[in-house]
Motif scaffolding. Structure first.
Motif, mmCIF file in Angstrom:
data_model
loop_
_atom_site.group_PDB
_atom_site.id
_atom_site.type_symbol
_atom_site.label_atom_id
_atom_site.label_comp_id
_atom_site.label_asym_id
_atom_site.label_seq_id
_atom_site.Cartn_x
_atom_site.Cartn_y
_atom_site.Cartn_z
ATOM 1 N N PHE A 144 0.885 -1.168 0.000
ATOM 2 C CA PHE A 144 0.000 0.000 0.000
ATOM 3 C C PHE A 144 0.920 1.215 0.000
ATOM 4 O O PHE A 144 1.209 1.812 1.036
ATOM 5 C CB PHE A 144 -0.930 -0.029 1.218
ATOM 6 N N PRO A 145 1.430 1.579 -1.190
ATOM 7 C CA PRO A 145 2.472 2.601 -1.277
ATOM 8 C C PRO A 145 1.936 4.015 -1.072
ATOM 9 O O PRO A 145 0.731 4.236 -0.952
ATOM 10 C CB PRO A 145 2.996 2.427 -2.704
ATOM 11 N N THR A 146 2.865 4.963 -1.066
ATOM 12 C CA THR A 146 2.455 6.361 -0.976
ATOM 13 C C THR A 146 1.516 6.685 -2.137
ATOM 14 O O THR A 146 1.626 6.119 -3.225
ATOM 15 C CB THR A 146 3.682 7.294 -1.005
ATOM 16 N N SER A 147 0.572 7.566 -1.880
ATOM 17 C CA SER A 147 -0.471 8.004 -2.830
ATOM 18 C C SER A 147 -1.458 6.901 -3.205
ATOM 19 O O SER A 147 -2.230 7.069 -4.142
ATOM 20 C CB SER A 147 0.131 8.603 -4.107
ATOM 21 N N ALA A 148 -1.443 5.803 -2.482
ATOM 22 C CA ALA A 148 -2.423 4.745 -2.742
ATOM 23 C C ALA A 148 -3.784 5.167 -2.202
ATOM 24 O O ALA A 148 -3.885 5.824 -1.163
ATOM 25 C CB ALA A 148 -1.990 3.436 -2.096
ATOM 26 N N VAL A 149 -4.820 4.784 -2.944
ATOM 27 C CA VAL A 149 -6.202 5.060 -2.564
ATOM 28 C C VAL A 149 -6.942 3.732 -2.504
ATOM 29 O O VAL A 149 -6.884 2.946 -3.445
ATOM 30 C CB VAL A 149 -6.900 5.971 -3.600
ATOM 31 N N ALA A 150 -7.631 3.476 -1.405
ATOM 32 C CA ALA A 150 -8.481 2.293 -1.272
ATOM 33 C C ALA A 150 -9.899 2.767 -0.976
ATOM 34 O O ALA A 150 -10.097 3.699 -0.188
ATOM 35 C CB ALA A 150 -7.988 1.391 -0.146
ATOM 36 N N VAL A 151 -10.872 2.126 -1.618
ATOM 37 C CA VAL A 151 -12.275 2.477 -1.410
ATOM 38 C C VAL A 151 -12.990 1.265 -0.826
ATOM 39 O O VAL A 151 -13.023 0.194 -1.433
ATOM 40 C CB VAL A 151 -12.954 2.913 -2.729
ATOM 41 N N LEU A 152 -13.559 1.462 0.356
ATOM 42 C CA LEU A 152 -14.336 0.433 1.042
ATOM 43 C C LEU A 152 -15.799 0.842 1.046
ATOM 44 O O LEU A 152 -16.124 1.982 1.397
ATOM 45 C CB LEU A 152 -13.849 0.284 2.482
ATOM 46 N N ALA A 153 -16.678 -0.078 0.647
ATOM 47 C CA ALA A 153 -18.120 0.202 0.631
ATOM 48 C C ALA A 153 -18.812 -0.698 1.653
ATOM 49 O O ALA A 153 -18.428 -1.856 1.842
ATOM 50 C CB ALA A 153 -18.687 -0.052 -0.765
ATOM 51 N N TRP A 154 -19.838 -0.152 2.294
ATOM 52 C CA TRP A 154 -20.595 -0.922 3.270
ATOM 53 C C TRP A 154 -21.938 -0.243 3.515
ATOM 54 O O TRP A 154 -22.147 0.909 3.134
ATOM 55 C CB TRP A 154 -19.786 -1.059 4.568
ATOM 56 N N HIS A 155 -22.856 -0.941 4.127
ATOM 57 C CA HIS A 155 -24.162 -0.387 4.479
ATOM 58 C C HIS A 155 -24.246 -0.244 5.992
ATOM 59 O O HIS A 155 -23.877 -1.165 6.728
ATOM 60 C CB HIS A 155 -25.295 -1.303 4.004
ATOM 61 N N GLY A 156 -24.724 0.899 6.441
ATOM 62 C CA GLY A 156 -24.902 1.106 7.871
ATOM 63 C C GLY A 156 -25.604 2.418 8.130
ATOM 64 O O GLY A 156 -25.540 3.342 7.325
ATOM 65 N N THR A 157 -26.275 2.489 9.262
ATOM 66 C CA THR A 157 -27.004 3.713 9.604
ATOM 67 C C THR A 157 -26.103 4.749 10.258
ATOM 68 O O THR A 157 -26.377 5.945 10.197
ATOM 69 C CB THR A 157 -28.191 3.404 10.536
#
Length: 181
Positions: A144-157
């Motif tokens: 997970f190098p510099t300038s890395a972007v990770a997108v996590l999706a989930w459902h919650g209130t």
């Protein structure tokens, strides 16, 4: 297999590791600025977020100079940047510290951006992701190098409902800017 966090709107946690930093002699770690490569890569990260339609409603950024500069250069790529909170807890944070910050986010925020540091961010992504699309989990496990972007999706209130194993890792991008001339 992910365990559903519950009913509620689709939420996204976008994790951005700060861009490449410089190591000037005599400068304390917290005050280290971005290197030339970091100043090229941070805007590329902002463009990548815009192109993937992952612009946040709120950003929470480490107080370290390199993280703040990454935020400023990335968000400058957007028409209207969202509000940002600078939080000292993100500097040198581990997963429990990072989750504590996330759990405080107001429920009306649907997409949250964290700008911070490794190894905490990488560990957070791997802890939260119960599953990933394509090879996203393997990418993060590998590096997970510099300038890395990770997108996590989930459902919650509420953001407090986000716990390990409840998110889907939908995207991993490593933004790189072009070297001039």
């Amino acid at each position: 297999m992910i365990t559903r966090a519950g009913a509620g709107p689709l939420r996204r946690l976008v994790v951005l590791r700060h861009a490449k930093s410089a190591w000037p002699e005599g400068v304390p770690d917290h005050l280290r600025p971005l290197a030339a490569r970091g100043r090229r890569d941070a805007p590329a990260a902002g463009r990548a977020l815009a192109e993937s339609d992952c612009l946040p409603d709120l950003a929470v950024c480490s107080t370290a100079v390199r993280a703040r500069q990454t935020w400023e250069l990335a968000s400058a790529q957007w028409g209207t940047p969202p509000p940002v909170r600078h939080d000292a807890r993100l500097y040198a944070a581990d997963v429990p510290d990072l989750l504590a910050v996330v759990h405080e986010v107001p429920a009306e925020v649907e997409t949250l951006l964290l700008v911070g540091h490794n190894p905490g961010l990488e560990e957070l992504v791997l802890d939260l992701a119960g599953d990933g699309l394509d090879d996203t989990l393997e990418q993060v496990r590998k590096k997970f190098p510099t300038s890395a972007v990770a997108v996590l999706a989930w459902h919650g209130t509420t953001w407090a409902a986000l716990v390990p194993g409840t998110a889907l890792l939908t995207e991993v991008t490593v933004a790189r800017g072009r070297k001039e001339g």
